[in-house]
Write a protein that holds these residues in place. Sequence first.
Motif, PDB file in Angstrom:
ATOM      1  N   GLN A 128       0.855  -1.188   0.000  1.00 62.97           N
ATOM      2  CA  GLN A 128       0.000   0.000   0.000  1.00 62.97           C
ATOM      3  C   GLN A 128       0.893   1.241   0.000  1.00 62.97           C
ATOM      4  N   LEU A 129       0.471   2.240  -0.762  1.00 60.92           N
ATOM      5  CA  LEU A 129       1.290   3.438  -0.956  1.00 60.92           C
ATOM      6  C   LEU A 129       0.463   4.689  -0.664  1.00 60.92           C
ATOM      7  N   VAL A 130       1.072   5.628   0.050  1.00 57.83           N
ATOM      8  CA  VAL A 130       0.405   6.897   0.356  1.00 57.83           C
ATOM      9  C   VAL A 130       1.372   8.034   0.036  1.00 57.83           C
ATOM     10  N   GLU A 131       0.961   8.890  -0.902  1.00 57.86           N
ATOM     11  CA  GLU A 131       1.798  10.028  -1.280  1.00 57.86           C
ATOM     12  C   GLU A 131       1.462  11.255  -0.431  1.00 57.86           C
ATOM     13  N   SER A 132       2.419  12.130  -0.307  1.00 52.75           N
ATOM     14  CA  SER A 132       2.218  13.422   0.334  1.00 52.75           C
ATOM     15  C   SER A 132       3.279  14.390  -0.173  1.00 52.75           C
ATOM     16  N   GLY A 133       3.077  15.659   0.142  1.00 47.60           N
ATOM     17  CA  GLY A 133       4.090  16.653  -0.187  1.00 47.60           C
ATOM     18  C   GLY A 133       3.791  17.528  -1.381  1.00 47.60           C
ATOM     19  N   GLY A 134       2.688  17.262  -2.071  1.00 43.94           N
ATOM     20  CA  GLY A 134       2.355  18.109  -3.201  1.00 43.94           C
ATOM     21  C   GLY A 134       1.892  19.482  -2.739  1.00 43.94           C
ATOM     22  N   VAL A 141       3.757  25.802  -5.980  1.00 40.94           N
ATOM     23  CA  VAL A 141       5.105  26.356  -5.897  1.00 40.94           C
ATOM     24  C   VAL A 141       5.341  27.235  -7.114  1.00 40.94           C
ATOM     25  N   GLN A 142       6.169  28.239  -6.950  1.00 38.50           N
ATOM     26  CA  GLN A 142       6.498  29.102  -8.082  1.00 38.50           C
ATOM     27  C   GLN A 142       7.530  28.431  -8.979  1.00 38.50           C
ATOM     28  N   ALA A 143       7.509  28.807 -10.231  1.00 37.19           N
ATOM     29  CA  ALA A 143       8.500  28.293 -11.167  1.00 37.19           C
ATOM     30  C   ALA A 143       9.902  28.577 -10.641  1.00 37.19           C
ATOM     31  N   GLY A 144      10.768  27.574 -10.774  1.00 33.62           N
ATOM     32  CA  GLY A 144      12.120  27.686 -10.249  1.00 33.62           C
ATOM     33  C   GLY A 144      12.265  27.158  -8.835  1.00 33.62           C
ATOM     34  N   GLY A 145      11.148  26.898  -8.181  1.00 29.39           N
ATOM     35  CA  GLY A 145      11.160  26.421  -6.811  1.00 29.39           C
ATOM     36  C   GLY A 145      11.342  24.917  -6.713  1.00 29.39           C
ATOM     37  N   SER A 146      11.216  24.425  -5.476  1.00 30.65           N
ATOM     38  CA  SER A 146      11.433  23.010  -5.187  1.00 30.65           C
ATOM     39  C   SER A 146      10.295  22.439  -4.358  1.00 30.65           C
ATOM     40  N   LEU A 147      10.107  21.145  -4.482  1.00 31.94           N
ATOM     41  CA  LEU A 147       9.169  20.389  -3.656  1.00 31.94           C
ATOM     42  C   LEU A 147       9.754  19.007  -3.427  1.00 31.94           C
ATOM     43  N   ARG A 148       9.398  18.416  -2.287  1.00 37.96           N
ATOM     44  CA  ARG A 148       9.774  17.035  -2.051  1.00 37.96           C
ATOM     45  C   ARG A 148       8.510  16.218  -1.823  1.00 37.96           C
ATOM     46  N   LEU A 149       8.302  15.250  -2.670  1.00 37.28           N
ATOM     47  CA  LEU A 149       7.181  14.331  -2.515  1.00 37.28           C
ATOM     48  C   LEU A 149       7.634  13.111  -1.729  1.00 37.28           C
ATOM     49  N   SER A 150       6.703  12.583  -0.934  1.00 38.94           N
ATOM     50  CA  SER A 150       6.974  11.389  -0.147  1.00 38.94           C
ATOM     51  C   SER A 150       6.001  10.295  -0.535  1.00 38.94           C
ATOM     52  N   CYS A 151       6.470   9.059  -0.459  1.00 39.28           N
ATOM     53  CA  CYS A 151       5.631   7.896  -0.720  1.00 39.28           C
ATOM     54  C   CYS A 151       5.891   6.892   0.396  1.00 39.28           C
ATOM     55  N   ALA A 152       4.934   6.792   1.315  1.00 36.51           N
ATOM     56  CA  ALA A 152       5.063   5.868   2.429  1.00 36.51           C
ATOM     57  C   ALA A 152       4.474   4.527   2.042  1.00 36.51           C
ATOM     58  N   ALA A 153       5.265   3.477   2.221  1.00 40.90           N
ATOM     59  CA  ALA A 153       4.849   2.134   1.818  1.00 40.90           C
ATOM     60  C   ALA A 153       4.582   1.266   3.038  1.00 40.90           C
ATOM     61  N   SER A 154       3.587   0.399   2.909  1.00 42.98           N
ATOM     62  CA  SER A 154       3.262  -0.535   3.980  1.00 42.98           C
ATOM     63  C   SER A 154       2.670  -1.801   3.384  1.00 42.98           C
ATOM     64  N   GLY A 155       2.596  -2.836   4.216  1.00 36.96           N
ATOM     65  CA  GLY A 155       1.923  -4.056   3.808  1.00 36.96           C
ATOM     66  C   GLY A 155       2.824  -5.136   3.262  1.00 36.96           C
ATOM     67  N   SER A 156       4.063  -4.803   2.996  1.00 31.94           N
ATOM     68  CA  SER A 156       4.977  -5.810   2.458  1.00 31.94           C
ATOM     69  C   SER A 156       6.395  -5.313   2.625  1.00 31.94           C
ATOM     70  N   THR A 157       7.303  -6.244   2.746  1.00 33.63           N
ATOM     71  CA  THR A 157       8.704  -5.840   2.734  1.00 33.63           C
ATOM     72  C   THR A 157       9.073  -5.422   1.318  1.00 33.63           C
ATOM     73  N   LEU A 158       9.912  -4.419   1.207  1.00 32.17           N
ATOM     74  CA  LEU A 158      10.170  -3.807  -0.087  1.00 32.17           C
ATOM     75  C   LEU A 158      11.418  -4.319  -0.784  1.00 32.17           C
ATOM     76  N   SER A 159      12.082  -5.267  -0.193  1.00 33.09           N
ATOM     77  CA  SER A 159      13.372  -5.695  -0.738  1.00 33.09           C
ATOM     78  C   SER A 159      13.266  -6.249  -2.153  1.00 33.09           C
TER      79      SER A 159
END
Length: 119
Positions: free
Chosen positions: A3-9, A12-30
Amino acid sequence: QVQLVESGGGLVQAGGSLRLSCAASGSTLSSYVIGWFRQAPGKEREFVARITWRTGWAAYGDFVKGRFTISRDFAKNTVYLQMSSLKSEDTAVYYCTARLISNSEYDSWGQGTQVTVSS
């Protein structure tokens, strides 16, 4: 299945920065590849970046041109997309997705997070 949940959107003004996050659960990701896609209104979904959880090997869409960086945090089970030098054409809904390394199709998707870049 993971299961995946995004955040961080956001706005922002042009030239700026953002960091998006994707939190994962329900399974090992290896055994997973975690990716980011985006879709702008009236356009097809577009590959942004992906990272192989176990190795950290990353790949990017051609349009990225060094502006975005994908990374993962083992302790938080989270994948990040650091976006810099944003342009108005980066405006889209960004989706986190996952697939097993052995699969070619992504089969787990988050709900998406809106990124709006004002010019």
